[in-house]
Structures are given as C-alpha cells and as structure tokens.
Design a protein around this motif. Structure first.
Motif, short mmCIF file in Angstrom:
data_model
loop_
_atom_site.label_atom_id
_atom_site.label_comp_id
_atom_site.label_asym_id
_atom_site.label_seq_id
_atom_site.Cartn_x
_atom_site.Cartn_y
_atom_site.Cartn_z
N PHE A 5 0.90 -1.18 0.05
CA PHE A 5 -0.05 0.16 -0.20
C PHE A 5 0.93 1.16 -0.07
N ASP A 6 0.33 2.24 -0.67
CA ASP A 6 1.03 3.69 -0.55
C ASP A 6 1.06 4.35 0.36
N VAL A 7 0.12 4.20 1.12
CA VAL A 7 -0.41 4.79 2.69
C VAL A 7 -0.87 3.75 3.49
N VAL A 8 -0.48 3.79 4.72
CA VAL A 8 -0.97 2.91 5.89
C VAL A 8 -1.34 3.65 6.97
N VAL A 9 -2.44 3.59 7.35
CA VAL A 9 -2.97 4.34 8.70
C VAL A 9 -3.04 3.54 9.93
N LEU A 10 -2.34 4.05 10.62
CA LEU A 10 -2.40 2.91 12.14
C LEU A 10 -2.84 4.11 13.29
N ASP A 11 -4.10 3.74 13.49
CA ASP A 11 -4.81 4.28 14.74
C ASP A 11 -5.31 3.17 15.75
N PRO A 12 -4.64 2.70 16.51
CA PRO A 12 -5.05 1.49 17.27
C PRO A 12 -5.69 1.89 18.50
N PRO A 13 -6.55 1.10 19.35
CA PRO A 13 -7.01 1.63 20.59
C PRO A 13 -5.68 1.34 21.47
N SER A 14 -5.85 1.97 22.67
CA SER A 14 -4.76 2.02 23.64
C SER A 14 -4.30 0.67 24.01
N PHE A 15 -5.47 -0.12 24.10
CA PHE A 15 -5.19 -1.38 24.73
C PHE A 15 -6.45 -2.43 23.99
N LYS A 35 3.41 -0.67 24.73
CA LYS A 35 4.45 -2.03 24.70
C LYS A 35 4.57 -2.20 23.35
N ASP A 36 3.56 -2.42 22.53
CA ASP A 36 3.55 -2.95 21.02
C ASP A 36 3.66 -2.13 19.79
N ILE A 71 4.54 -1.00 13.94
CA ILE A 71 5.23 -0.40 12.82
C ILE A 71 6.06 -1.11 12.01
N LYS A 72 6.56 -2.23 12.56
CA LYS A 72 7.59 -3.08 11.72
C LYS A 72 6.53 -3.93 10.96
N ASP A 73 5.52 -4.48 11.47
CA ASP A 73 4.37 -5.27 10.66
C ASP A 73 3.83 -4.46 9.48
N ALA A 74 3.56 -3.11 9.67
CA ALA A 74 3.13 -2.34 8.62
C ALA A 74 4.14 -2.09 7.48
N LEU A 75 5.21 -1.88 7.97
CA LEU A 75 6.35 -1.67 7.11
C LEU A 75 6.56 -2.83 5.93
N ALA A 76 6.19 -3.90 6.30
CA ALA A 76 6.32 -5.09 5.57
C ALA A 76 5.40 -4.97 4.28
N ILE A 77 4.21 -4.20 4.54
CA ILE A 77 3.12 -4.04 3.39
C ILE A 77 3.11 -2.60 2.75
N THR A 78 4.14 -1.87 3.17
CA THR A 78 3.88 -0.21 2.74
C THR A 78 4.98 -0.36 1.61
N ALA A 79 4.69 0.06 0.59
CA ALA A 79 5.30 0.37 -0.65
C ALA A 79 6.43 1.26 -0.58
N ASP A 80 7.53 1.04 -1.25
CA ASP A 80 8.63 1.77 -1.38
C ASP A 80 8.30 3.40 -1.68
N ASN A 81 8.93 4.30 -0.51
CA ASN A 81 8.51 5.56 -0.66
C ASN A 81 7.08 5.88 -0.16
N GLY A 82 6.78 4.91 0.51
CA GLY A 82 5.09 5.09 1.08
C GLY A 82 5.19 5.77 2.09
N ILE A 83 3.85 5.90 2.71
CA ILE A 83 3.75 6.97 3.73
C ILE A 83 2.89 6.06 4.94
N ILE A 84 3.35 6.10 6.07
CA ILE A 84 2.57 5.45 7.32
C ILE A 84 2.13 6.64 7.96
N VAL A 85 0.71 6.76 8.50
CA VAL A 85 0.27 7.59 9.56
C VAL A 85 0.09 6.92 10.79
#
Length: 395
Positions: free
Chosen positions: A292-302, A314-315, A320-334
């Motif tokens: 994906f070109d853009v991955v949004v990560l907005d998890p609940p605190s717990f 803690k996690d 972030i590491k898991d998201a990076l595996a499916i983020t495109a080169d030069n992609g964006i993580i929010v």
C-alpha cells in the motif's frame, strides 16, 4: 464542603493552574468523602488555595473548579464556564463546511471530567466522573443558558456499577433523527448520538483526516487499520485515492463503513472493507505480496482478542514493523495514538524502534496533536494526549 490540607510541594502547581487534585498532594489523613463533594484545598495554616470537587479517577481524587474563594459552584458558574468556552469556538460555530466539533474540553476549559461536543445543533455531554455527574442539573441549566441547544444527549463514561447498558442517552429538546449527517471540512459523516458509547466519529482527528485527503491520497492505495467506521477511508477516497482498504475486527464496522461511504456518494463496492483482526490481515497481505502507498495506524490504547493482547505503550514498535512489510517503497505511514501515558517524544522513539527493527529509514513529514477546539490546560502539555506522525518510508 470538606477542607483538605495540601502538601507544600503541590501548592505551586495548583496555584499555577494544574487542574487535577492528586492523591499524594493531600496531607489530611483519610476522610470519607462522597463523590461530588465540594473540597476546599488549604495550606498548613488553613490559607485558601482552591475549590474543587471529589471525583475518583485513575490519576487523582478530583479536579479544581475555581481559585476564587468566594465563587459559588452553581448554575451561574457552569453557564459562565460554558459560555466562555463557546466564545473561544466562535469560528467553528460560524463555519460553512464544519458542523461538528468540541465545545467544552474538560480541564482545558476549567471543569475536569466533563466534555461537550456539538453535532449540527445537537449537544452531546460526556461525563467521565460520578463526581461531576452529581452536578448534572446545574450543568444542564447552565448549558441551556450559555448556548442555543437543538437537543441534548449524554454519555456516562464512568463505571456506573449497575452495568445499565441500556442507558437512554437522550436528555432534552428535539430528538435526533439518526444517522445525523454532519459536515467536516466539506466531507459528510453519519453519527448516532443514541447508540451506546460511540458516535461514529472521533472529532479529535479532524485535521489529520483533512491532511490525508488534501496531501497524501491522490491516486494512492490506502490501507486504514483499526478503521472503526472508516472515517479515514472516506477522507482518502474523497482525496482521489486509487482504492481504500478498511480493516477492523468489530462486526459492526462493515455496515457503519458502508454508511460513511454512502453519505458521501462513494460506491462502497469499489472499496475494500474487511472484518478481521488487523494482525491477521498483515500476515494475509504479506503472503499475497500486497503493498500500500499509505498505511494508517490508529489502534486503541489497549485491545484484547482470543489470541493476543495489544498495548500501544508496549507493542507500537511491532505494529510499525508489521506495517512496513506491506508499505510500498517511498510510501507513507500515518502513526497515531491517543494513549495519554506517554508524550510525543516517547512516541517518536517507538517509531524509531519499529523502523530500526525492520531495517528501514524514514523522514517525518508532519506531526499533529489535538486540534484547536480540544483546548488543553495552559502550562500542562501532558493533557494533550493525541499524537499523530506522518512518516515517509525511505527505501
């Protein structure tokens, strides 16, 4: 009224505007105080410091209401506080393209444990403490004096003990027809003020949704994790996204996300909506070489599922590491979190660790904290719980 003596060290903070009455700030030995009791805080000589109310919560035993000894805590007091808060939001009330925002933000506007949100003429009052709830009648009278209310709803966000899950959230005035359609920077969102704890939109992410739409979505594939009702997906689609994928474990996220697309005239069938555990989705996407070109990560605190417990404190690096595996080169993580137990500086260390663990580099493009209607106590940035970082992945 109960008089409590304050530890000398805490006096400076309290006179400086610190809004919480912390347990360890009180010298007076255990007194049995009921929720909602007014408290006079005094120094060792009995000199007046502040008036607050007793309300047990995770960080303390209550909140300061005033530092004027003669000020009465009554309907007039609450009307004045709410009126002052509403005046600060004059630009929001006058806006043509936004009809939902926070009118009163707890301790930032001088009454901890209480928030008031505006939804297209309706007001939603959230009570975070049994103590402040005991002033309910005066606060509602004050609210009606301070602003024109079309209708009022409420949420009880403290533990009521009797687990009355069917609490009717309607209070007074016009009864809303739900879903109520609100505007946010020209986007439409469906909200329901009488449907349990959630309304369908987190108002504190307004500027983040706008940035996603205006700067980062055009012709991009966007993955929205922990997507709730798909608000970020709508913003991305309206920003010209090539496609959106929304992933959330809650069954109701599917109809709610379809509804959000529909009120914006977007064909939901052209978008992907998955009801599944986000971590399972990461594995699925990695197996299928999805990027994906853009991955949004907005998890609940717990969050807890049958298989695992997730805690942002803690996690987040692993997320972030898991998201990076499916983020495109030069992609964006929010990367976003509303966990108030750590600050922005600490959050950035979680991001750094996630990238380091994945052997990737990054640039921070922009950061966001609470928007301007979510007023935070002056001098005390720790009350600014929202932290959002737009990150460019350097491959």
């Amino acid at each position: 009224l109960v008089e409590l003596q304050v530890d000398a060290k805490a006096i400076k903070d309290l006179t400086n505007g610190y809004p919480l009455i912390l347990k360890d700030a009180i010298v007076t030995s255990e007194v049995n105080v009921e929720e909602g009791t007014l408290i006079h805080l005094v120094d060792k000589n009995g000199g007046y410091i502040a008036t607050g109310y007793y309300g047990a919560q995770n960080k303390g035993i209550g909140w300061v209401l005033t530092r004027k000894e003669k000020e009465q805590i009554d309907e007039k007091f609450f009307a004045k506080k709410i009126r002052e808060a509403a005046e600060k939001r004059a630009d929001f009330f006058a806006s043509d393209d936004t009809s939902a925002f926070r009118v009163f933000n707890g301790e930032g506007d001088g009454i901890g444990g209480l928030t008031i949100d505006f939804f297209n003429g309706f007001y939603m009052v959230s009570w975070y403490s049994k103590g402040i709830y005991s002033f309910r009648e005066d606060i509602y009278k004050g609210l009606k004096q301070a602003v024109n209310t079309r209708g009022i709803y409420e949420k009880l966000r403290f533990n009521t003990g009797d687990q009355d899950m069917d609490h009717n959230d309607y209070v007074s005035g016009e009864k809303g027809e739900f879903p109520l359609i609100i505007q946010e920077n020209g986007m439409s969102y469906a909200v329901d003020l009488n449907d349990g704890a959630m309304t369908g939109i987190f108002l504190d992410q307004r500027n983040v949704r706008k940035a996603l739409r205006d700067k980062y979505s055009n012709e991009k594939t966007v993955l929205n994790t922990f997507s709730y009702t798909g608000a970020f997906s709508v913003a991305a689609a309206l920003g010209g996204a090539a496609g959106t994928t929304s992933v959330d474990l809650a069954k109701r996220s599917l109809p709610k996300t379809i509804e959000q697309f529909a009120v914006n005239g977007i064909d939901f069938e052209s978008q992907d909506i998955k009801v599944m555990n986000v971590f399972d989705y990461f594995s699925y996407a990695a197996r299928h070489d999805l990027k994906f070109d853009v991955v949004v990560l907005d998890p609940p605190s717990f969050a807890r599922t049958k298989k695992m417990a997730f805690s942002t404190a803690k996690d987040y690096p692993k997320l972030i590491k898991d998201a990076l595996a499916i983020t495109a080169d030069n992609g964006i993580i929010v990367a976003s979190t509303n966990n108030s137990s750590f600050n922005m500086k600490k959050f950035k260390t979680f991001i750094e660790k996630g990238f380091a663990d994945a052997g990737a580099r990054f640039n921070i493009l922009e950061t966001h904290q609470l928007p301007e209607d979510f007023v935070v106590p002056h001098n005390y940035p720790e009350f600014n719980y929202l932290k959002v970082v737009f990150i460019k992945v350097i491959k």
